[in-house]
Design a protein around this motif. Structure first.
Motif: not given
Ligand SMILES: Cc1cc2nc3c(=O)[nH]c(=O)nc-3n(C[C@H](O)[C@H](O)[C@H](O)COP(=O)(O)OP(=O)(O)OC[C@H]3O[C@@H](n4cnc5c(N)ncnc54)[C@H](O)[C@@H]3O)c2cc1C
Ligand SMILES: Nc1ncnc2c1ncn2[C@@H]1O[C@H](COP(=O)(O)O)[C@@H](O)[C@H]1O
Lengths: 249, 307
Positions: A137-138, A167-169
């Motif tokens: 994950w981010g 910005s992270l998904r």
């Protein structure tokens, strides 16, 4: 979206830690224990996201001894909906903690995990990054601000030279820095309510994770102590000391 | 034994903290460094003494040092290394634990002493205890406190090799912006003198009283968390357990009470001066020179005495 918040029970931050005389660690017997301050901030952020309608449920998790229940009750009094205690008599390292959290993530399927940036006992500052790595994950570490923007999580990170915005998904891992928010105090009615919220206990052995430590502690010692120096009565006296005695100016 | 050191840089300059990490790595054997950024940075890296190779990651995906691609790159290179290090700044602390997890290694942050190839000393409990730990992992992932190791000099001529991007993970993070505080002053973490202010400075406006003093001393300016939280100065001024760790020749603390979390960041300074109007302020217990008085009197007098 569900948010998972790992919280650690640590020596209260107001207490000056004392090294055990046998050099095996720091005294925790009979010492006031509290939730890691960064984790209070993480809980607060998750609860605010729920209040804003971004999250639907906040689940607190702690890995530790039976008394970590108190820490989870505090998280629930702050607004977490339920909690999970993974019982472990041993102090586990971030690698083991991250592996256990990965198993809980697979079970709970949160859209976000918000951790503290650092536990104030081991000062590792590692678990969130490790969990993000294991999950692929981010990661938004050292978060000073978290916003949802068009389905992504926008994180302002505190870095050495200033701040960085990323910005992270989702799903993503966030670690909370001190300035993310000011955690609320649990009110008495909420403390009462928290007693009735669900708290599930799992045994660390039941999760099928190798949590054996990789670091062995050779010794724990007190740092060289500094003693109080001299009181000086005037600026000119100070300047003399700094110039002629210490030669630093 | 070979180490890979991830170098932190800012504005095209390799940070002094990164040079300390190189020094730590030289104690463990041969040293390669990994650097992102432009050719000038790679060339600067090549002139660091004691290293034998510079790996230059030029792919645009590394431009903003996002943890996900950078960790994947380091993992792809890891087979050739026994140690992976960086300074204990926010770059290393963001990236290296992720690397360690992917390599199934327990990282060792904030190393202040290398005892032997697998034994290291690190502070815990905000520096109130020092733990000597021995690692059982085959590879070791470490971050290094800059104050504990001298900076490597620029006396070398290593070869620069471009490294190709590793197969990208699916893109999970994107860079939006960076806001660096601009300052003409020396870098806080490596300054010879630090002038630091706390809540006692009262306001952003009044905090500026420290500037002429810092100018006179060629000092960096730091702050307590209370001063940062109150908005007197930006967050990257914070010194302490969760801020920067400094160990200058001279640390001057004005209007700072001396909470353990603050002391964690400055108590290894060589000479500490504290000015506080409270005779019982805990900072006095560790100060070499203490002035009990009003900082708004002391600071101008001291500035005048120095110019
Ligand atoms: C998890 C955690 C992490 C933390 N991390 C950090 C950290 O990294 N760094 C950090 O600094 N803090 C940190 N803190 C906060 C720390 O506990 C203290 O709250 C903080 O350091 C206090 O800052 P201060 O000394 O400026 O303010 P105060 O404690 O309010 O002290 C102000 C001082 O100024 C003096 N004063 C006021 N006016 C004058 C005057 N005119 N002349 C002279 N003296 C004056 C007062 O006597 C007082 O001693 C952390 C706290 C927690 C819980
Ligand atoms: N035993 C634990 N139980 C629950 N959460 C933990 C535990 N240890 C660490 N964490 C989480 O990981 C964060 C960082 O811890 P560390 O990497 O040890 O500094 C903490 O702020 C917690 O959110």
């Amino acid at each position: 979206m569900k948010i998972l918040v790992p919280v650690k029970r640590v020596v209260d931050y107001n207490i000056k830690p004392r090294v055990k005389t046998d050099g095996s660690g720091v005294e925790t017997e009979g010492i006031k224990m509290s939730m890691n301050p960064f984790d209070e901030i993480a809980v607060e952020e998750a609860v605010r996201l729920k209040e804003k309608g971004v999250a639907t449920e906040v689940v607190a998790v702690s890995i530790g001894v039976q008394q970590a229940q108190d820490t989870l009750r505090t998280a629930m009094a702050m607004g977490a909906d339920r909690s999970i205690l993974v019982l472990s008599e041993e102090n586990l390292e971030p690698l083991g903690i991250a592996k256990l959290l990965k198993v809980l993530v697979a079970r709970e399927k949160p859209g976000m995990v918000i951790l503290g940036k650092q536990a104030i006992d081991d000062d590792m500052n590692a678990t969130g990054q490790m969990l993000a790595g294991l999950l692929g994950w981010g990661q938004g570490t050292f978060a000073g601000k978290v916003d949802m923007v068009a389905g992504q999580v926008h994180v302002s990170r505190e870095i050495d030279g200033g701040t960085q915005e990323i910005s992270l998904r989702l799903p993503a891992v966030i670690t909370a820095d001190l300035r993310l928010n000011e955690p609320r105090y649990a009110s008495l009615p909420n403390i009462m309510k928290a007693r009735k919220k669900p708290l599930e206990t799992l045994d660390v052995g039941s999760l099928g994770v190798d949590v054996a430590s990789r670091l062995s502690i050779v010794s724990v010692t007190a740092p060289p102590s500094r003693s109080a120096g001299v009181r000086v009565g005037s600026v000119s006296e100070l300047v003399e000391h700094l110039r002629y005695e210490q030669k630093v100016i | 034994m070979t180490s890979l050191v991830l170098l932190d840089h800012e504005d095209g300059q390799i940070k002094k903290a990164a040079l300390s990490a190189v020094t730590a790595a030289t104690r463990l054997g041969d040293v390669h460094v990994l650097v992102t950024g432009g050719h000038a940075v790679a060339q600067a890296a090549a002139s660091i003494g004691g290293i034998s190779k510079v790996l230059h990651a030029t792919d645009p995906c590394y431009a903003h040092e996002l943890a996900e691609p950078l960790a994947a790159l380091i993992v792809s290179l890891a087979a050739g290394y026994d140690y992976i290090l960086s300074s204990a700044g926010t770059l290393g602390k963001n990236v290296l634990p992720r690397v360690a997890a992917l390599l199934d290694v327990q990282p060792i942050p904030d190393v202040i002493c290398i005892v032997n190839a697998n034994t290291f000393v690190r502070p815990i409990y905000a520096g109130n205890a020092l733990a000597t730990v021995q690692s059982r992992d085959k590879k070791k992932v470490l971050t290094v406190r800059s104050a504990a190791f001298d900076a490597a000099p620029f006396t070398g001529e290593a070869a620069v090799i471009e490294v190709a991007a590793s197969v990208p993970e699916s893109v999970v993070s994107t860079f939006i912006a960076i806001h660096l505080s601009v300052s003409e002053r020396p870098d806080l973490e490596t300054a010879r003198v630090v002038v630091s202010g706390g809540r006692g400075l009262q306001s952003e406006e009044k905090f500026k009283i420290l500037e002429p003093l810092a100018d006179a001393l060629g000092a960096a300016i730091g702050a307590s968390r209370a001063a940062v939280d109150a908005g007197f100065v930006p967050n990257d001024y914070q010194i302490g357990q969760t801020g920067k760790i400094v160990a200058p020749e001279l640390y001057l603390a004005f209007g700072i009470s001396g909470a353990i979390q603050h002391l964690a960041g400055m108590k290894d300074s060589r000479v500490i001066v504290a000015v506080n109007k409270d005779p019982d302020a805990p900072i006095f217990q560790i100060a070499d020179y203490a002035i009990e008085g009003d900082l708004f009197d002391v600071v101008p007098q001291l500035t005048k005495a120095l110019v």
